[in-house]
Design a protein around this motif. Sequence first.
Motif, PDB file in Angstrom:
ATOM      1  N   GLU A 190      37.264   9.896  21.382  1.00  0.00           N
ATOM      2  CA  GLU A 190      37.445   9.664  22.807  1.00  0.00           C
ATOM      3  C   GLU A 190      38.828   9.161  23.193  1.00  0.00           C
ATOM      4  O   GLU A 190      39.185   9.195  24.370  1.00  0.00           O
ATOM      5  N   THR A 191      39.633   8.706  22.209  1.00  0.00           N
ATOM      6  CA  THR A 191      40.975   8.202  22.530  1.00  0.00           C
ATOM      7  C   THR A 191      42.068   8.748  21.622  1.00  0.00           C
ATOM      8  O   THR A 191      43.245   8.649  21.951  1.00  0.00           O
ATOM      9  N   GLY A 192      41.704   9.252  20.462  1.00  0.00           N
ATOM     10  CA  GLY A 192      42.691   9.660  19.463  1.00  0.00           C
ATOM     11  C   GLY A 192      43.140   8.507  18.581  1.00  0.00           C
ATOM     12  O   GLY A 192      43.905   8.712  17.636  1.00  0.00           O
ATOM     13  N   LEU A 193      42.677   7.293  18.856  1.00  0.00           N
ATOM     14  CA  LEU A 193      43.082   6.127  18.057  1.00  0.00           C
ATOM     15  C   LEU A 193      42.314   6.055  16.750  1.00  0.00           C
ATOM     16  O   LEU A 193      41.120   6.355  16.712  1.00  0.00           O
ATOM     17  N   GLU A 194      43.021   5.651  15.711  1.00  0.00           N
ATOM     18  CA  GLU A 194      42.394   5.416  14.409  1.00  0.00           C
ATOM     19  C   GLU A 194      42.899   4.090  13.870  1.00  0.00           C
ATOM     20  O   GLU A 194      44.097   3.841  13.856  1.00  0.00           O
ATOM     21  N   PHE A 195      41.949   3.253  13.461  1.00  0.00           N
ATOM     22  CA  PHE A 195      42.273   1.975  12.847  1.00  0.00           C
ATOM     23  C   PHE A 195      41.491   1.868  11.547  1.00  0.00           C
ATOM     24  O   PHE A 195      40.383   2.403  11.434  1.00  0.00           O
ATOM     25  N   ALA A 196      42.040   1.137  10.597  1.00  0.00           N
ATOM     26  CA  ALA A 196      41.354   0.901   9.328  1.00  0.00           C
ATOM     27  C   ALA A 196      40.041   0.159   9.578  1.00  0.00           C
ATOM     28  O   ALA A 196      39.943  -0.671  10.486  1.00  0.00           O
ATOM     29  N   ALA A 197      39.049   0.456   8.762  1.00  0.00           N
ATOM     30  CA  ALA A 197      37.716  -0.142   8.926  1.00  0.00           C
ATOM     31  C   ALA A 197      37.762  -1.663   8.887  1.00  0.00           C
ATOM     32  O   ALA A 197      36.997  -2.326   9.595  1.00  0.00           O
ATOM     33  N   ASP A 198      38.685  -2.237   8.096  1.00  0.00           N
ATOM     34  CA  ASP A 198      38.720  -3.696   7.985  1.00  0.00           C
ATOM     35  C   ASP A 198      39.258  -4.391   9.236  1.00  0.00           C
ATOM     36  O   ASP A 198      39.192  -5.616   9.348  1.00  0.00           O
ATOM     37  N   LEU A 199      39.772  -3.630  10.202  1.00  0.00           N
ATOM     38  CA  LEU A 199      40.220  -4.212  11.473  1.00  0.00           C
ATOM     39  C   LEU A 199      39.076  -4.348  12.476  1.00  0.00           C
ATOM     40  O   LEU A 199      39.212  -5.009  13.506  1.00  0.00           O
ATOM     41  N   PHE A 200      37.943  -3.710  12.189  1.00  0.00           N
ATOM     42  CA  PHE A 200      36.797  -3.731  13.098  1.00  0.00           C
ATOM     43  C   PHE A 200      35.956  -4.976  12.825  1.00  0.00           C
ATOM     44  O   PHE A 200      35.385  -5.123  11.748  1.00  0.00           O
ATOM     45  N   LEU A 201      35.893  -5.860  13.802  1.00  0.00           N
ATOM     46  CA  LEU A 201      35.087  -7.070  13.697  1.00  0.00           C
ATOM     47  C   LEU A 201      33.777  -6.843  14.454  1.00  0.00           C
ATOM     48  O   LEU A 201      33.808  -6.481  15.635  1.00  0.00           O
ATOM     49  N   GLU A 202      32.675  -7.057  13.786  1.00  0.00           N
ATOM     50  CA  GLU A 202      31.383  -6.822  14.421  1.00  0.00           C
ATOM     51  C   GLU A 202      31.108  -7.907  15.459  1.00  0.00           C
ATOM     52  O   GLU A 202      31.227  -9.098  15.180  1.00  0.00           O
ATOM     53  N   ILE A 203      30.740  -7.475  16.664  1.00  0.00           N
ATOM     54  CA  ILE A 203      30.362  -8.404  17.727  1.00  0.00           C
ATOM     55  C   ILE A 203      28.848  -8.569  17.745  1.00  0.00           C
ATOM     56  O   ILE A 203      28.338  -9.664  17.879  1.00  0.00           O
TER      57      ILE A 203
END
Length: 146
Positions: free
Chosen positions: A59-72
Amino acid sequence: MDFSTRKDLPISCGTLVLNSSGELLLCHVTGHDLWDLPKGMQEPGEPAVKTARRELHEETGLEFAADLFLEIGLFDFRPDKRLHLFKVQAPDHVRGIDHLVCVSHFIHPVTGQPTPEMDGFRWARRDEISSLCGPNMQRVLLSLHW
């Protein structure tokens, strides 16, 4: 609203992308007046963070490493859907959003042409959420500290 007794509800996974000013990245939903988070339905057996990363990219074209995703967490969203959210602090180079693009399409009911699900992007302050997002998304986002 409490739909939590319905553990069998489909789950949509999404990402709060935040810039260094604490603003939230929103996507404009094509054909609607609303702005939304990049999010989408979790496939059976797919880890929630994988869904959130996939949907963010589509939906945005953005990609970040999985370890940057903090679960809310997992939230009651609608009577027919729950929402599993993650948060990413975007690096400064993402502050500019002119390069964002939605590669996920639907067939437009009038033209019959493939049409991007999202047709615009913006950064939003917390005090703008009530005027930009639908009531269910407002309820969830305004209940969070971001």
